[in-house]
Design a protein around this motif. Structure first.
Motif, PDB file in Angstrom:
ATOM      1  N   MET A   1      -7.096  13.529  -2.358  1.00 53.25           N
ATOM      2  CA  MET A   1      -6.827  12.101  -2.527  1.00 53.25           C
ATOM      3  C   MET A   1      -5.429  11.816  -3.060  1.00 53.25           C
ATOM      4  SD  MET A   1      -9.465  10.223  -1.643  1.00 53.25           S
ATOM      5  CE  MET A   1      -9.434   8.709  -2.582  1.00 53.25           C
ATOM      6  N   LYS A   2      -4.685  12.835  -3.446  1.00 58.09           N
ATOM      7  CA  LYS A   2      -3.380  12.591  -4.067  1.00 58.09           C
ATOM      8  C   LYS A   2      -2.305  12.321  -3.020  1.00 58.09           C
ATOM      9  CE  LYS A   2      -4.362  15.643  -7.987  1.00 58.09           C
ATOM     10  NZ  LYS A   2      -3.944  16.843  -8.713  1.00 58.09           N
ATOM     11  N   PHE A   3      -2.504  11.273  -2.247  1.00 61.12           N
ATOM     12  CA  PHE A   3      -1.557  10.960  -1.188  1.00 61.12           C
ATOM     13  C   PHE A   3      -1.117   9.510  -1.292  1.00 61.12           C
ATOM     14  CE2 PHE A   3      -4.520  14.151   0.597  1.00 61.12           C
ATOM     15  CZ  PHE A   3      -3.623  15.199   0.750  1.00 61.12           C
ATOM     16  N   MET A   4       0.143   9.262  -0.928  1.00 58.54           N
ATOM     17  CA  MET A   4       0.617   7.884  -0.873  1.00 58.54           C
ATOM     18  C   MET A   4      -0.115   7.123   0.228  1.00 58.54           C
ATOM     19  SD  MET A   4       4.716   8.356  -1.289  1.00 58.54           S
ATOM     20  CE  MET A   4       5.406   9.436  -2.548  1.00 58.54           C
ATOM     21  N   THR A   5      -0.555   7.847   1.273  1.00 58.41           N
ATOM     22  CA  THR A   5      -1.208   7.195   2.403  1.00 58.41           C
ATOM     23  C   THR A   5      -2.462   6.457   1.955  1.00 58.41           C
ATOM     24  OG1 THR A   5      -0.400   8.944   3.847  1.00 58.41           O
ATOM     25  CG2 THR A   5      -2.185   7.572   4.682  1.00 58.41           C
ATOM     26  N   THR A   6      -3.287   7.089   1.126  1.00 59.57           N
ATOM     27  CA  THR A   6      -4.522   6.432   0.694  1.00 59.57           C
ATOM     28  C   THR A   6      -4.225   5.217  -0.166  1.00 59.57           C
ATOM     29  OG1 THR A   6      -4.640   8.028  -1.123  1.00 59.57           O
ATOM     30  CG2 THR A   6      -5.936   8.511   0.840  1.00 59.57           C
ATOM     31  N   TYR A   7      -3.203   5.313  -1.020  1.00 55.58           N
ATOM     32  CA  TYR A   7      -2.812   4.177  -1.855  1.00 55.58           C
ATOM     33  C   TYR A   7      -2.345   3.029  -0.973  1.00 55.58           C
ATOM     34  CZ  TYR A   7      -0.782   1.714  -5.877  1.00 55.58           C
ATOM     35  OH  TYR A   7      -0.483   0.785  -6.850  1.00 55.58           O
ATOM     36  N   ASP A   8      -1.474   3.355   0.000  1.00 57.41           N
ATOM     37  CA  ASP A   8      -0.936   2.310   0.872  1.00 57.41           C
ATOM     38  C   ASP A   8      -2.008   1.732   1.795  1.00 57.41           C
ATOM     39  OD1 ASP A   8       1.601   2.247  -0.133  1.00 57.41           O
ATOM     40  OD2 ASP A   8       2.453   3.646   1.314  1.00 57.41           O
ATOM     41  N   LEU A   9      -3.001   2.537   2.171  1.00 61.53           N
ATOM     42  CA  LEU A   9      -4.096   2.007   2.979  1.00 61.53           C
ATOM     43  C   LEU A   9      -4.904   0.977   2.191  1.00 61.53           C
ATOM     44  CD1 LEU A   9      -5.418   5.140   4.916  1.00 61.53           C
ATOM     45  CD2 LEU A   9      -4.414   3.071   5.911  1.00 61.53           C
ATOM     46  N   MET A  10      -5.118   1.242   0.902  1.00 58.69           N
ATOM     47  CA  MET A  10      -5.822   0.262   0.064  1.00 58.69           C
ATOM     48  C   MET A  10      -5.029  -1.037  -0.026  1.00 58.69           C
ATOM     49  SD  MET A  10      -7.735   2.005  -3.184  1.00 58.69           S
ATOM     50  CE  MET A  10      -6.192   2.363  -3.986  1.00 58.69           C
ATOM     51  N   GLU A  11      -3.715  -0.914  -0.237  1.00 58.96           N
ATOM     52  CA  GLU A  11      -2.875  -2.106  -0.331  1.00 58.96           C
ATOM     53  C   GLU A  11      -2.838  -2.842   1.004  1.00 58.96           C
ATOM     54  OE1 GLU A  11      -0.249  -5.138  -1.291  1.00 58.96           O
ATOM     55  OE2 GLU A  11      -1.680  -3.947  -2.461  1.00 58.96           O
ATOM     56  N   THR A  12      -2.831  -2.094   2.107  1.00 61.98           N
ATOM     57  CA  THR A  12      -2.854  -2.713   3.433  1.00 61.98           C
ATOM     58  C   THR A  12      -4.148  -3.490   3.642  1.00 61.98           C
ATOM     59  OG1 THR A  12      -1.449  -0.970   4.353  1.00 61.98           O
ATOM     60  CG2 THR A  12      -2.759  -2.254   5.910  1.00 61.98           C
ATOM     61  N   ALA A  13      -5.275  -2.897   3.231  1.00 61.21           N
ATOM     62  CA  ALA A  13      -6.567  -3.581   3.364  1.00 61.21           C
ATOM     63  C   ALA A  13      -6.607  -4.842   2.505  1.00 61.21           C
ATOM     64  CB  ALA A  13      -7.694  -2.629   2.974  1.00 61.21           C
ATOM     65  N   ARG A  14      -6.081  -4.748   1.275  1.00 63.50           N
ATOM     66  CA  ARG A  14      -6.057  -5.921   0.400  1.00 63.50           C
ATOM     67  C   ARG A  14      -5.195  -7.025   1.003  1.00 63.50           C
ATOM     68  NH1 ARG A  14      -3.176  -8.927  -2.195  1.00 63.50           N
ATOM     69  NH2 ARG A  14      -1.347  -7.763  -1.517  1.00 63.50           N
ATOM     70  N   ASN A  15      -4.007  -6.636   1.467  1.00 63.06           N
ATOM     71  CA  ASN A  15      -3.077  -7.604   2.042  1.00 63.06           C
ATOM     72  C   ASN A  15      -3.670  -8.256   3.291  1.00 63.06           C
ATOM     73  OD1 ASN A  15      -0.621  -8.898   1.770  1.00 63.06           O
ATOM     74  ND2 ASN A  15       0.476  -7.454   3.052  1.00 63.06           N
ATOM     75  N   THR A  16      -4.372  -7.464   4.109  1.00 63.27           N
ATOM     76  CA  THR A  16      -4.984  -7.988   5.338  1.00 63.27           C
ATOM     77  C   THR A  16      -6.087  -8.993   5.006  1.00 63.27           C
ATOM     78  OG1 THR A  16      -4.491  -5.920   6.494  1.00 63.27           O
ATOM     79  CG2 THR A  16      -6.183  -7.347   7.463  1.00 63.27           C
ATOM     80  N   ASN A  17      -6.907  -8.669   4.015  1.00 58.61           N
ATOM     81  CA  ASN A  17      -7.967  -9.602   3.620  1.00 58.61           C
ATOM     82  C   ASN A  17      -7.395 -10.894   3.049  1.00 58.61           C
ATOM     83  OD1 ASN A  17     -10.847  -8.504   3.913  1.00 58.61           O
ATOM     84  ND2 ASN A  17      -9.775  -6.740   3.070  1.00 58.61           N
ATOM     85  N   GLN A  18      -6.302 -10.790   2.323  1.00 55.20           N
ATOM     86  CA  GLN A  18      -5.639 -11.991   1.821  1.00 55.20           C
ATOM     87  C   GLN A  18      -5.146 -12.836   2.989  1.00 55.20           C
ATOM     88  OE1 GLN A  18      -2.472 -11.249  -0.995  1.00 55.20           O
ATOM     89  NE2 GLN A  18      -1.702 -13.350  -0.869  1.00 55.20           N
ATOM     90  N   TRP A  19      -4.584 -12.166   4.002  1.00 56.40           N
ATOM     91  CA  TRP A  19      -4.093 -12.869   5.184  1.00 56.40           C
ATOM     92  C   TRP A  19      -5.236 -13.521   5.954  1.00 56.40           C
ATOM     93  CZ3 TRP A  19      -4.911 -11.542  10.467  1.00 56.40           C
ATOM     94  CH2 TRP A  19      -4.164 -12.284  11.375  1.00 56.40           C
ATOM     95  N   PHE A  20      -6.370 -12.794   6.115  1.00 56.56           N
ATOM     96  CA  PHE A  20      -7.535 -13.377   6.775  1.00 56.56           C
ATOM     97  C   PHE A  20      -7.977 -14.642   6.053  1.00 56.56           C
ATOM     98  CE2 PHE A  20      -8.965  -9.113   8.705  1.00 56.56           C
ATOM     99  CZ  PHE A  20      -8.487  -9.470   9.952  1.00 56.56           C
ATOM    100  N   GLY A  21      -7.999 -14.592   4.725  1.00 52.61           N
ATOM    101  CA  GLY A  21      -8.402 -15.756   3.959  1.00 52.61           C
ATOM    102  C   GLY A  21      -7.461 -16.930   4.167  1.00 52.61           C
ATOM    103  N   ALA A  22      -6.149 -16.653   4.121  1.00 48.34           N
ATOM    104  CA  ALA A  22      -5.165 -17.726   4.321  1.00 48.34           C
ATOM    105  C   ALA A  22      -5.281 -18.318   5.719  1.00 48.34           C
ATOM    106  CB  ALA A  22      -3.758 -17.179   4.085  1.00 48.34           C
ATOM    107  N   THR A  23      -5.530 -17.457   6.714  1.00 46.72           N
ATOM    108  CA  THR A  23      -5.668 -17.927   8.098  1.00 46.72           C
ATOM    109  C   THR A  23      -6.902 -18.803   8.258  1.00 46.72           C
ATOM    110  OG1 THR A  23      -4.574 -15.907   8.891  1.00 46.72           O
ATOM    111  CG2 THR A  23      -5.843 -17.182  10.494  1.00 46.72           C
ATOM    112  N   ALA A  24      -8.023 -18.359   7.688  1.00 45.58           N
ATOM    113  CA  ALA A  24      -9.258 -19.141   7.790  1.00 45.58           C
ATOM    114  C   ALA A  24      -9.120 -20.485   7.082  1.00 45.58           C
ATOM    115  CB  ALA A  24     -10.420 -18.348   7.191  1.00 45.58           C
ATOM    116  N   ARG A  25      -8.453 -20.477   5.921  1.00 40.45           N
ATOM    117  CA  ARG A  25      -8.261 -21.728   5.184  1.00 40.45           C
ATOM    118  C   ARG A  25      -7.419 -22.706   5.998  1.00 40.45           C
ATOM    119  NH1 ARG A  25      -4.253 -23.446   1.880  1.00 40.45           N
ATOM    120  NH2 ARG A  25      -3.299 -21.372   1.858  1.00 40.45           N
ATOM    121  N   ALA A  26      -6.349 -22.199   6.619  1.00 39.87           N
ATOM    122  CA  ALA A  26      -5.495 -23.067   7.427  1.00 39.87           C
ATOM    123  C   ALA A  26      -6.228 -23.564   8.665  1.00 39.87           C
ATOM    124  CB  ALA A  26      -4.230 -22.312   7.833  1.00 39.87           C
TER     125      ALA A  26
END
Length: 422
Positions: A1-26
């Motif tokens: 688990m000691k990889f930047m990839t897993t950290y960045d994948l979590m941040e990517t998932a968080r950012n994507t969900n935030q974007w989905f929320g903003a899109t649905a709200r708009a």
């Protein structure tokens, strides 16, 4: 688990969900869809509003939002947050009340480094500020600290507390909440041997795991079941490329949040479902009860891997504080060396994180301290949060702590104002 990839994948998932929320709200907020005779679009907008806010909070540091305090003169005094001591992994900050006479009580709150920012103690600060000159430890998010700054483990944490206490001087009263309680006790013992004049006048330990084996909880059971190797493999990751701490080994805040929420999954699911319905009906507010709680609860920070792992290993598994076997830089810290610092423990009868018995164990370790300088309080019906920020704190525990401070401040005529902050 000691990889930047897993950290960045979590941040990517968080950012994507935030974007989905903003899109649905708009999408659900266009005037044209209001003409459709269906509540579907209103529900879509409400889901988007709640979702966007939730995922955005996960990477935001909350503000203190303590603007004024009413003084004994009846006037509002401006409060500013100022750094008294600056360090790479945490600062000592001061809530300076402008135009108010010097307060007799100087309090250093030791905030936990357990996934949330020091603002988790906002209501604690606000309740103490009318009566005290308040300082607090403000720990930094490990993802923002360059690798060049080196490590930060429980020994470094202890030495930070030692430096902060030396800066404030001996007329200081320490209140340590939850996780830092054993390390605040160790820092006081360290000063007792190295620089006795810099010791605080009193030390109040609230819901801390001094002896985790004194009473079992889900937290202690987890610590026993999982080996250090398993723990390191499961939760430790490297900070990704987005932050200044790129490459640093951390226990990511979002993993911690997933662990927090899994403990009460049904309750959180119900809370968000009800908030979506309120938003759809137009009953939700920007600072309503749900948003006030979750804006803080969802704001998480990364811990350095060495701090998290040494906490689990040395405090929970090996019980170094409980056995009076803790050392800093190879030097044993003898808790029995504390002979004139008054110590009080506070526990909640319904605390499921640091169960009753874990914190009061500190008093048995203080073999060099006279009994009249020891005190304890068990708050009936109180859970973990309630003993430092809830109704139990406001109505019962806070007055007891202030009385304990007054009794050990050297002031022959203690007095307490009952004021309010805004």
């Amino acid at each position: 688990m000691k990889f930047m990839t897993t950290y960045d994948l979590m941040e990517t998932a968080r950012n994507t969900n935030q974007w989905f929320g903003a899109t649905a709200r708009a999408l659900g907020s266009y005037p044209a869809v209001a003409m459709v005779p269906s509540p579907l679009f209103r529900m879509v907008a409400a889901w988007g509003e709640v979702t966007e806010r939730a995922f955005a909070r996960m990477v935001a540091k909350p503000d203190w939002n303590i603007n004024t305090v009413v003084g004994a003169d009846g006037r509002d005094h401006i409060v500013s947050v100022e750094k008294s001591v600056t360090r790479p992994f945490g600062d000592l900050i001061h809530f300076k009340v402008h135009g108010r006479p010097q307060m007799r009580r100087r309090v250093m709150l030791v905030a936990p480094m357990s996934g949330h920012y020091a603002t988790l103690l906002r209501s604690t600060v606000a309740s103490l500020l009318p009566d005290c000159d308040v300082y607090i430890t403000d720990w930094h998010n490990a993802r923002d600290i360059p690798v060049s700054e080196g490590k930060f483990d429980i020994e470094d944490y202890t030495l930070y507390l030692v430096d902060f206490l030396k800066h404030l001087g001996p007329d200081t009263h320490v209140i340590a909440v939850c996780q830092p309680a054993p390390l605040a006790l160790a820092a006081t013992a360290y000063l007792a041997e190295e620089e006795p004049a810099a010791q605080p006048r009193s030390l109040t330990l609230i819901g801390g795991p001094i002896d985790p084996d004194a009473a079992a909880t889900d937290v202690t059971d987890f610590g026993r079941r999982v080996t250090m190797g398993q723990l390191e493999h499961l939760v430790i990751q490297r900070v990704g490329f987005k932050y200044a701490g790129v490459g640093r080994l951390v226990y990511p805040g979002m993993l911690q949040l997933a662990s927090f929420m899994s403990m009460n999954g049904d309750r959180h699911t119900r809370a968000f479902s009800e908030q979506i319905l309120r938003a759809a009906k137009g009953e939700a507010g920007d600072h309503d009860k749900h948003n006030r709680f979750y804006d803080e609860y969802l704001a998480v920070m990364d811990m350095t891997s060495e701090f998290y792992l040494t906490t689990v290993d040395r405090i929970f598994k090996r019980g170094e504080i409980a056995r009076n076997a803790f050392s800093v830089n190879g030097r044993k810290v003898d808790i029995a060396a504390i002979t004139d610092v008054a110590v009080k423990t506070v526990e909640g009868a319904n605390d499921d994180i640091s169960a009753p018995g874990q914190c009061i164990a500190a008093l048995d370790l203080l073999t060099g301290l006279p009994d009249h300088k020891k005190a304890s309080h068990l708050e009936p019906g109180a859970g973990h949060y309630g003993i430092f920020a809830g109704k139990s704190w406001r109505n019962n525990i806070r007055p007891l702590v202030l009385d304990f401070i007054d009794a050990n401040s050297g002031d022959p005529q203690p007095a307490r104002a009952h004021l309010k902050t805004v």
